[in-house]
Scaffold this motif. Structure first.
Motif, PDB file in Angstrom:
ATOM      1  N   MET A   1      -2.479   7.727 -12.245  1.00 32.23           N
ATOM      2  CA  MET A   1      -2.052   8.108 -10.903  1.00 32.23           C
ATOM      3  C   MET A   1      -1.940   9.632 -10.780  1.00 32.23           C
ATOM      4  O   MET A   1      -2.270  10.194  -9.735  1.00 32.23           O
ATOM      5  CB  MET A   1      -0.696   7.468 -10.592  1.00 32.23           C
ATOM      6  N   ALA A   2      -1.468  10.274 -11.829  1.00 27.53           N
ATOM      7  CA  ALA A   2      -1.361  11.734 -11.771  1.00 27.53           C
ATOM      8  C   ALA A   2      -2.729  12.389 -11.697  1.00 27.53           C
ATOM      9  O   ALA A   2      -2.914  13.404 -11.013  1.00 27.53           O
ATOM     10  CB  ALA A   2      -0.591  12.240 -12.994  1.00 27.53           C
ATOM     11  N   LYS A   3      -3.711  11.804 -12.418  1.00 28.48           N
ATOM     12  CA  LYS A   3      -5.053  12.377 -12.372  1.00 28.48           C
ATOM     13  C   LYS A   3      -5.703  12.170 -11.006  1.00 28.48           C
ATOM     14  O   LYS A   3      -6.481  13.013 -10.541  1.00 28.48           O
ATOM     15  CB  LYS A   3      -5.913  11.755 -13.460  1.00 28.48           C
ATOM     16  N   LEU A   4      -5.407  11.029 -10.345  1.00 21.16           N
ATOM     17  CA  LEU A   4      -5.969  10.775  -9.021  1.00 21.16           C
ATOM     18  C   LEU A   4      -5.375  11.703  -7.975  1.00 21.16           C
ATOM     19  O   LEU A   4      -6.001  11.987  -6.955  1.00 21.16           O
ATOM     20  CB  LEU A   4      -5.743   9.317  -8.618  1.00 21.16           C
ATOM     21  N   GLY A   5      -4.168  12.141  -8.194  1.00 24.25           N
ATOM     22  CA  GLY A   5      -3.531  13.011  -7.241  1.00 24.25           C
ATOM     23  C   GLY A   5      -2.910  12.233  -6.100  1.00 24.25           C
ATOM     24  O   GLY A   5      -2.949  10.997  -6.058  1.00 24.25           O
ATOM     25  N   PRO A   6      -2.320  12.940  -5.135  1.00 24.74           N
ATOM     26  CA  PRO A   6      -1.679  12.246  -4.017  1.00 24.74           C
ATOM     27  C   PRO A   6      -2.712  11.588  -3.103  1.00 24.74           C
ATOM     28  O   PRO A   6      -3.867  12.002  -3.025  1.00 24.74           O
ATOM     29  CB  PRO A   6      -0.921  13.368  -3.294  1.00 24.74           C
ATOM     30  N   ALA A   7      -2.255  10.539  -2.402  1.00 30.48           N
ATOM     31  CA  ALA A   7      -3.139   9.831  -1.464  1.00 30.48           C
ATOM     32  C   ALA A   7      -3.465  10.728  -0.275  1.00 30.48           C
ATOM     33  O   ALA A   7      -2.634  11.545   0.152  1.00 30.48           O
ATOM     34  CB  ALA A   7      -2.472   8.541  -0.994  1.00 30.48           C
ATOM     35  N   PRO A   8      -4.678  10.606   0.279  1.00 33.08           N
ATOM     36  CA  PRO A   8      -5.042  11.458   1.424  1.00 33.08           C
ATOM     37  C   PRO A   8      -4.232  11.111   2.666  1.00 33.08           C
ATOM     38  O   PRO A   8      -3.779   9.975   2.828  1.00 33.08           O
ATOM     39  CB  PRO A   8      -6.531  11.144   1.623  1.00 33.08           C
ATOM     40  N   GLU A   9      -4.016  12.112   3.507  1.00 33.09           N
ATOM     41  CA  GLU A   9      -3.271  11.887   4.740  1.00 33.09           C
ATOM     42  C   GLU A   9      -4.125  11.113   5.749  1.00 33.09           C
ATOM     43  O   GLU A   9      -5.351  10.988   5.605  1.00 33.09           O
ATOM     44  CB  GLU A   9      -2.846  13.229   5.333  1.00 33.09           C
ATOM     45  N   LYS A  10      -3.454  10.596   6.777  1.00 34.13           N
ATOM     46  CA  LYS A  10      -4.165   9.774   7.758  1.00 34.13           C
ATOM     47  C   LYS A  10      -5.232  10.578   8.500  1.00 34.13           C
ATOM     48  O   LYS A  10      -6.336  10.095   8.772  1.00 34.13           O
ATOM     49  CB  LYS A  10      -3.171   9.184   8.752  1.00 34.13           C
ATOM     50  N   ASP A  11      -4.904  11.779   8.896  1.00 34.44           N
ATOM     51  CA  ASP A  11      -5.847  12.599   9.652  1.00 34.44           C
ATOM     52  C   ASP A  11      -6.849  13.320   8.755  1.00 34.44           C
ATOM     53  O   ASP A  11      -7.802  13.924   9.247  1.00 34.44           O
ATOM     54  CB  ASP A  11      -5.082  13.633  10.493  1.00 34.44           C
ATOM     55  N   GLY A  12      -6.634  13.293   7.456  1.00 29.89           N
ATOM     56  CA  GLY A  12      -7.505  14.001   6.543  1.00 29.89           C
ATOM     57  C   GLY A  12      -8.736  13.178   6.176  1.00 29.89           C
ATOM     58  O   GLY A  12      -8.891  12.023   6.576  1.00 29.89           O
ATOM     59  N   PRO A  13      -9.605  13.776   5.369  1.00 27.81           N
ATOM     60  CA  PRO A  13     -10.808  13.056   4.913  1.00 27.81           C
ATOM     61  C   PRO A  13     -10.424  11.889   3.990  1.00 27.81           C
ATOM     62  O   PRO A  13      -9.490  11.977   3.215  1.00 27.81           O
ATOM     63  CB  PRO A  13     -11.589  14.136   4.175  1.00 27.81           C
ATOM     64  N   LYS A  14     -11.157  10.832   4.130  1.00 23.60           N
ATOM     65  CA  LYS A  14     -10.900   9.647   3.318  1.00 23.60           C
ATOM     66  C   LYS A  14     -11.578   9.790   1.958  1.00 23.60           C
ATOM     67  O   LYS A  14     -12.619  10.427   1.828  1.00 23.60           O
ATOM     68  CB  LYS A  14     -11.411   8.398   4.031  1.00 23.60           C
ATOM     69  N   GLU A  15     -10.954   9.134   0.940  1.00 20.12           N
ATOM     70  CA  GLU A  15     -11.528   9.169  -0.398  1.00 20.12           C
ATOM     71  C   GLU A  15     -12.567   8.060  -0.554  1.00 20.12           C
ATOM     72  O   GLU A  15     -12.620   7.117   0.250  1.00 20.12           O
ATOM     73  CB  GLU A  15     -10.426   9.024  -1.451  1.00 20.12           C
ATOM     74  N   SER A  16     -13.326   8.137  -1.576  1.00 21.16           N
ATOM     75  CA  SER A  16     -14.405   7.170  -1.797  1.00 21.16           C
ATOM     76  C   SER A  16     -13.846   5.779  -2.043  1.00 21.16           C
ATOM     77  O   SER A  16     -12.703   5.627  -2.491  1.00 21.16           O
ATOM     78  CB  SER A  16     -15.256   7.618  -2.982  1.00 21.16           C
ATOM     79  N   PRO A  17     -14.629   4.718  -1.781  1.00 22.45           N
ATOM     80  CA  PRO A  17     -14.128   3.344  -2.004  1.00 22.45           C
ATOM     81  C   PRO A  17     -13.752   3.073  -3.454  1.00 22.45           C
ATOM     82  O   PRO A  17     -12.804   2.351  -3.729  1.00 22.45           O
ATOM     83  CB  PRO A  17     -15.305   2.476  -1.551  1.00 22.45           C
ATOM     84  N   GLU A  18     -14.509   3.645  -4.416  1.00 20.68           N
ATOM     85  CA  GLU A  18     -14.172   3.400  -5.819  1.00 20.68           C
ATOM     86  C   GLU A  18     -12.791   3.968  -6.163  1.00 20.68           C
ATOM     87  O   GLU A  18     -11.972   3.323  -6.820  1.00 20.68           O
ATOM     88  CB  GLU A  18     -15.237   4.039  -6.726  1.00 20.68           C
ATOM     89  N   ILE A  19     -12.530   5.203  -5.712  1.00 20.27           N
ATOM     90  CA  ILE A  19     -11.221   5.822  -6.000  1.00 20.27           C
ATOM     91  C   ILE A  19     -10.112   5.086  -5.276  1.00 20.27           C
ATOM     92  O   ILE A  19      -9.011   4.872  -5.813  1.00 20.27           O
ATOM     93  CB  ILE A  19     -11.251   7.312  -5.602  1.00 20.27           C
ATOM     94  N   ALA A  20     -10.379   4.647  -4.039  1.00 17.11           N
ATOM     95  CA  ALA A  20      -9.353   3.911  -3.295  1.00 17.11           C
ATOM     96  C   ALA A  20      -9.023   2.595  -3.988  1.00 17.11           C
ATOM     97  O   ALA A  20      -7.852   2.189  -4.092  1.00 17.11           O
ATOM     98  CB  ALA A  20      -9.839   3.667  -1.863  1.00 17.11           C
ATOM     99  N   ALA A  21     -10.065   1.907  -4.511  1.00 22.42           N
ATOM    100  CA  ALA A  21      -9.824   0.641  -5.218  1.00 22.42           C
ATOM    101  C   ALA A  21      -9.045   0.872  -6.512  1.00 22.42           C
ATOM    102  O   ALA A  21      -8.128   0.117  -6.866  1.00 22.42           O
ATOM    103  CB  ALA A  21     -11.166  -0.047  -5.503  1.00 22.42           C
ATOM    104  N   GLN A  22      -9.410   1.929  -7.232  1.00 23.42           N
ATOM    105  CA  GLN A  22      -8.686   2.240  -8.477  1.00 23.42           C
ATOM    106  C   GLN A  22      -7.233   2.604  -8.190  1.00 23.42           C
ATOM    107  O   GLN A  22      -6.317   2.205  -8.925  1.00 23.42           O
ATOM    108  CB  GLN A  22      -9.394   3.401  -9.185  1.00 23.42           C
ATOM    109  N   ARG A  23      -7.003   3.383  -7.107  1.00 16.80           N
ATOM    110  CA  ARG A  23      -5.633   3.742  -6.742  1.00 16.80           C
ATOM    111  C   ARG A  23      -4.827   2.487  -6.404  1.00 16.80           C
ATOM    112  O   ARG A  23      -3.667   2.344  -6.809  1.00 16.80           O
ATOM    113  CB  ARG A  23      -5.642   4.697  -5.554  1.00 16.80           C
ATOM    114  N   LYS A  24      -5.433   1.568  -5.668  1.00 15.08           N
ATOM    115  CA  LYS A  24      -4.729   0.345  -5.288  1.00 15.08           C
ATOM    116  C   LYS A  24      -4.394  -0.496  -6.511  1.00 15.08           C
ATOM    117  O   LYS A  24      -3.298  -1.057  -6.611  1.00 15.08           O
ATOM    118  CB  LYS A  24      -5.605  -0.447  -4.308  1.00 15.08           C
TER     119      LYS A  24
END
Length: 707
Positions: A1-24
Motif C-alpha cells: 500500500m505504501a508503494k502504491l501511494g495514496p488513492a487518486p482524488e475524484k476530480d483527478g486522473p484515474k489510475e490504471s485498472p491493474e493498479i486499482a484492482a491491486q489496491r482493492k
C-alpha cells in the motif's frame, strides 16, 4: 500500500485498472488482518476474564475450606478417623513396597544405583567442599576476631550452612535423576517425588541453619546472645518443629499418590496443628526464660515480633480446639515456612551489610576501617559500599517477598503481574517511575563514583607521585575532583530517571529566597569551603590557631574543617570562621618557627660565659636551624636575676613543644656544668624602730566586721 501511494482524488486522473484492482485486493487483505487482530484482542480480554473468574472461584473455595469448621468434629469425624488409620497406614506401606518391588524388577544394578550412588555422590561432594574450603578456613582462623560483629556472625552461619548442606543436596539431586532415568517416576509419583525431595532439602537446610545460628563451635559467634543451655533448648525445639513441618508436608503430598479418606485427613491436620501450636508456645517460653535471650527478644521491635508469635501460637491452638483444623494447620505450616524464609533474608541482609560501613538496623557505624589515605572525599569507598549494599537489599527483598507470596498460596500469574507492575513502574505526570529505572539510575550513580575514585587514585599514584609540589595542592585537587565527580554522577543518575532539569531550575529559582534566609549559614560555610580549597590559606597538615584553639589540620571539607589538638581532640570548625576570623598559620609559607626560651641567672654571673654556653646548646640541637643563627638577647634586669632569652629558629613547628623541652633540659645541665646558678626570688624585710609591736597590736580595737 505504501508503494502504491495514496488513492487518486475524484476530480483527478484515474489510475490504471491493474493498479486499482491491486489496491482493492490489498485493502481487503488489510481489513481481514484488522478483523483478525480485533478478534484476537477480544479473545485475550475473554481469556483474562476467565482467568480472573477461575482465580476468584479458587479463592472462594479455598476461603470456605479454610474458615469453615469441620461439622461434628468430636462426635463423628474423630472416631471414624481412628477406625480408618490402620487401613491408611496399610495403604502407605503397600505403596512403598510396590515402588521398591518395581525398582527391584529393574535389576540389581539399577536397585543398587538408586540407593548407593546418591550416598557416594554426597560423600564425594563433602570431600570436594572440604578441599575447596580448606584454604579459606585456614585464612579465616588466622584472622578470626575475638568479638565478631552480628554481620560477621550472620555471614559465617550462612556460609557454614550452605557448605554443610551442599553435599546432601547433591545426593538428593542424583537420587531424583536416577529414579527418573530408570522410569520409576510416573506422572503421579513424579509430582510427589520432586516435591518431597525439595521439602527434604529445605528441612535439612533449616536444621543446619538453626545449628550454626544458635550452636556454633565458638559461643562468641552466636547471632542471638544467649547462654548455652537456653540456646540448646531453643535449638532443639526449632529442630522439632522443622521435623514436624517436614513430616506434615510429606504426608500431605502422599495424597497425590495414595487415596486418603476425609476423616483421616482431618485427624492428621488436627494432630499437626496441635504440634505446631504447642511447640511454638514452648519455643517462646524457652526464649523468655533465658536471661540474655529473653532481654534481647523483649526489647525494641523484637518485643512486637515476640508478641505476634505468641498471638500466632494462640490462634493455632484455639482454632484447632474449635474445629477449624484446616485454618490451624495452614497457619502453623506456613508460619514455619515464613520464619525460615525471613531468617534467610535477614542473614542475606547481614551479608550485604557486611560490605557497608553503615548499619541499616542499628543506625551506627560498623566495620569503619578506612585509612585517611583511602578517604577520597565525597565519592569514597564507603559511599560505593552503601550503594551496593542497598542494591543487594532490594534484590533480597524482591526475591524473598515473591517466595513468601507463593508459599501463602498466591497464584503465580497474579504475583508475576505484581512484579511486572513494580519493575516496569507507573506514570507520575511526565515522569515514568519504575524499579528498573531506579536500579539502573543507582547503577549509573555507582559507576560514576567508581570512575571518580579511579581518577583520584590515578592522580595520587601516577601524576602526583615523585613531584615536589605541595601536598596541600594534591589534596585540594583530589577533593575537588571528588566533589565534581559526585555531582556529575548524581546528575547522570537523575537524568536517566527522566527528570527535566529545566523544571528543577524553576523550582530552584523559587526556593532561592527561602534558601537564602533559612540555609544562609550552611551556604556560607559551603562557599567558604570552596574558597579554602581554591586559595589554600590553610592546608591539611598545617598547624593553626583560631578562636582560642590550636592544632593540626586533619581534613578540609566543603562545610567544615577538622583539626586535632595536642590533646588528641578532634575539633570541627565551620569554614566561615576560618574566612572571617583571624587565623594564625604556623606553616603557611614554611614549617620553620622561632622559639624563645627565657633564662634568669644570678647578678654575679659572667654574661659572656652565659652567652657562649647558651649558643653552644642551641648549635648542638639537631632541630635548630643554622640560618638564621641562634641569638642570646639580654631582656632586662629583674628583681632577683638577670633576664636573658635564647632565640632560635626550628626546622619544624610540629617539633616546637618537644624541642623547647629538650633545650631547657640541656640548658639546665650546661649551666650547672659551667657553675652558673639560677636564683630564686628573695625579699629582705627591714623593721624600723617605733614601728609595729605585739603590745601595740593587742591594744588595737577590732573594727566592725573584722575577725
Amino acid at each position: 500500500m505504501a508503494k502504491l501511494g495514496p488513492a487518486p482524488e475524484k476530480d483527478g486522473p484515474k489510475e490504471s485498472p491493474e493498479i486499482a484492482a491491486q489496491r482493492k485486493r490489498l485493502e481487503a487483505n488489510v481489513a481481514a488482518i484488522d478483523g483478525k487482530l480485533k478478534q484476537a484482542d477480544i479473545l485475550f480480554v475473554r481469556a483474562d476474564q476467565l482467568i480472573d473468574a477461575a482465580n476468584d472461584k479458587r479463592r472462594e473455595r479455598f476461603t470456605e475450606s479454610l474458615f469453615g469448621p469441620v461439622p461434628n468434629f468430636y462426635s463423628s469425624v474423630l472416631p471414624a478417623a481412628f477406625e480408618r488409620v490402620p487401613l491408611q497406614l496399610k495403604r502407605l506401606f503397600d505403596a512403598g513396597a510396590e515402588w521398591i518391588s518395581r525398582a527391584w524388577a529393574k535389576g540389581i544394578v539399577v536397585f543398587l544405583l538408586i540407593f548407593l550412588v546418591p550416598v557416594g555422590a554426597a560423600v564425594a561432594g563433602r570431600s570436594f567442599v572440604r578441599n575447596m574450603a580448606g584454604r579459606v578456613d585456614a585464612k579465616q582462623r588466622a584472622n578470626k576476631p575475638a568479638e565478631p560483629t552480628v554481620q560477621q556472625c550472620g555471614v559465617w552461619a550462612l556460609r557454614k550452612t550452605v557448605r554443610s548442606t551442599l553435599p546432601l543436596w547433591l545426593g538428593l539431586l542424583v537420587f531424583y535423576l536416577i529414579v527418573s532415568a530408570a522410569g520409576l517416576a510416573d506422572p503421579t509419583l513424579n509430582g510427589f517425588l520432586l516435591r518431597a525431595i525439595l521439602a527434604t532439602g529445605w528441612a535439612i537446610f533449616l536444621i543446619a541453619l538453626i545449628t550454626y545460628s544458635l550452636l556454633p563451635d565458638d559461643s562468641a559467634w552466636k547471632i542471638i546472645p544467649s547462654t548455652d543451655a537456653v540456646a540448646r533448648r531453643v535449638a532443639g525445639l526449632l529442630w522439632a518443629i522443622t521435623a514436624v513441618w517436614w513430616v506434615d508436608l510429606v504426608l500431605n503430598l502422599t495424597d497425590t499418590a495414595v487415596f486418603t479418606p476425609y476423616q483421616v485427613s482431618v485427624l492428621r491436620s488436627a494432630i499437626f496443628a496441635a504440634l505446631y501450636g504447642v511447640i511454638l508456645a514452648a519455643i517462646l517460653l524457652a526464649i523468655q526464660s533465658g536471661t540474655v535471650m529473653g532481654k534481647a527478644a523483649l526489647s525494641g521491635w523484637r518485643a512486637w515480633l515476640f508478641s505476634f508469635c505468641g498471638a500466632v501460637a494462640g490462634i493455632i491452638i484455639i482454632a484447632m480446639l474449635f474445629g477449624y483444623e484446616s485454618l490451624a494447620r495452614f497457619v502453623g505450616m506456613h508460619a514455619v515456612s515464613t520464619a525460615g524464609v525471613l531468617w534467610i533474608m535477614y542473614l542475606l541482609h547481614l551479608a550485604a551489610e557486611s560490605i557497608s560501613s553503615v548499619s541499616v538496623i542499628s543506625g551506627r557505624t560498623i566495620d569503619d576501617d578506612l585509612d585517611e589515605e583511602e578517604d577520597m572525599g565525597a565519592p569514597s569507598l564507603l559511599t560505593l559500599r552503601i550503594i551496593v549494599s542497598l542494591l543487594l537489599d532490594i534484590a533480597i527483598i524482591a526475591v524473598g517477598v515473591t517466595v513468601l507470596l507463593l508459599l501463602w498460596r498466591f497464584d503465580w500469574v497474579e504475583v508475576k503481574g505484581w512484579i511486572q507492575a513494580a519493575f516496569f513502574g507507573f506514570q507520575f505526570g511526565n515522569l515514568h517511575l519504575s524499579l528498573q529505572s531506579v536500579l539502573i539510575a543507582l547503577g549509573v550513580f555507582a559507576l560514576g563514583l567508581a570512575l571518580t575514585r579511579f581518577v583520584q587514585r590515578w592522580l595520587t599514584g601516577r601524576v602526583f607521585t615523585g613531584r615536589h609540589s605541595e601536598s596541600g595542592l594534591h589534596e585540594s585537587v583530589r577533593i575537588g575532583i571528588g566533589y565534581l565527580g559526585f555531582v556529575l554522577a548524581a546528575l547522570a543518575g537523575i537524568s536517566y530517571l527522566g527528570v527535566d532539569f529545566s523544571n528543577l531550575a524553576i523550582v530552584a529559582g523559587a526556593l532561592s529566597v527561602g534558601i537564602g534566609f533559612g540555609l544562609q549559614s550552611i551556604f556560607n560555610n559551603f562557599v567558604s569551603g570552596l574558597i579554602l580549597l581554591v586559595e589554600r590559606p590553610i592546608k591539611i597538615g598545617d598547624y593553626i590557631q583560631v578562636a582560642g584553639l590550636e592544632g593540626t589540620v586533619k581534613k578540609i571539607s566543603v562545610r567544615s574543617t577538622e583539626i586535632e589538638t595536642i590533646y588528641r581532640q578532634s575539633v570541627i570548625i565551620p569554614n566561615a570562621n576560618l574566612i572571617t576570623d583571624p587565623v594564625t598559620n604556623w606553616m603557611h609559607l614554611d614549617k620553620s618557627c622561632r622559639l624563645d626560651i627565657a633564662v634568669g641567672v644570678d647578678y654575679g654571673t659572667d654574661v659572656e660565659l652565659l652567652r657562649t654556653t647558651l649558643l653552644d646548646v642551641a648549635q648542638q640541637h639537631r632541630g635548630v636551624l643554622k640560618s638564621p643563627p641562634p641569638v642570646v638577647h639580654f631582656a632586662g634586669f629583674g628583681d632577683s636575676a638577670l633576664d636573658f632569652e635564647l632565640r632560635v629558629f626550628l626546622r619544624d613547628v610540629g617539633e616546637r613543644i618537644r624541642s623547647s623541652s629538650d633545650l631547657r633540659f640541656t640548658i639546665l645541665a650546661a649551666l650547672r656544668d659551667a657553675g652558673i646558678s639560677i636564683p630564686f626570688p628573695q625579699r629582705d624585710l627591714h623593721i624600723k624602730e617605733g614601728g609595729f609591736t605585739p603590745e601595740a597590736g593587742a591594744k588595737r580595737k577590732p573594727t566592725q566586721g573584722s575577725r
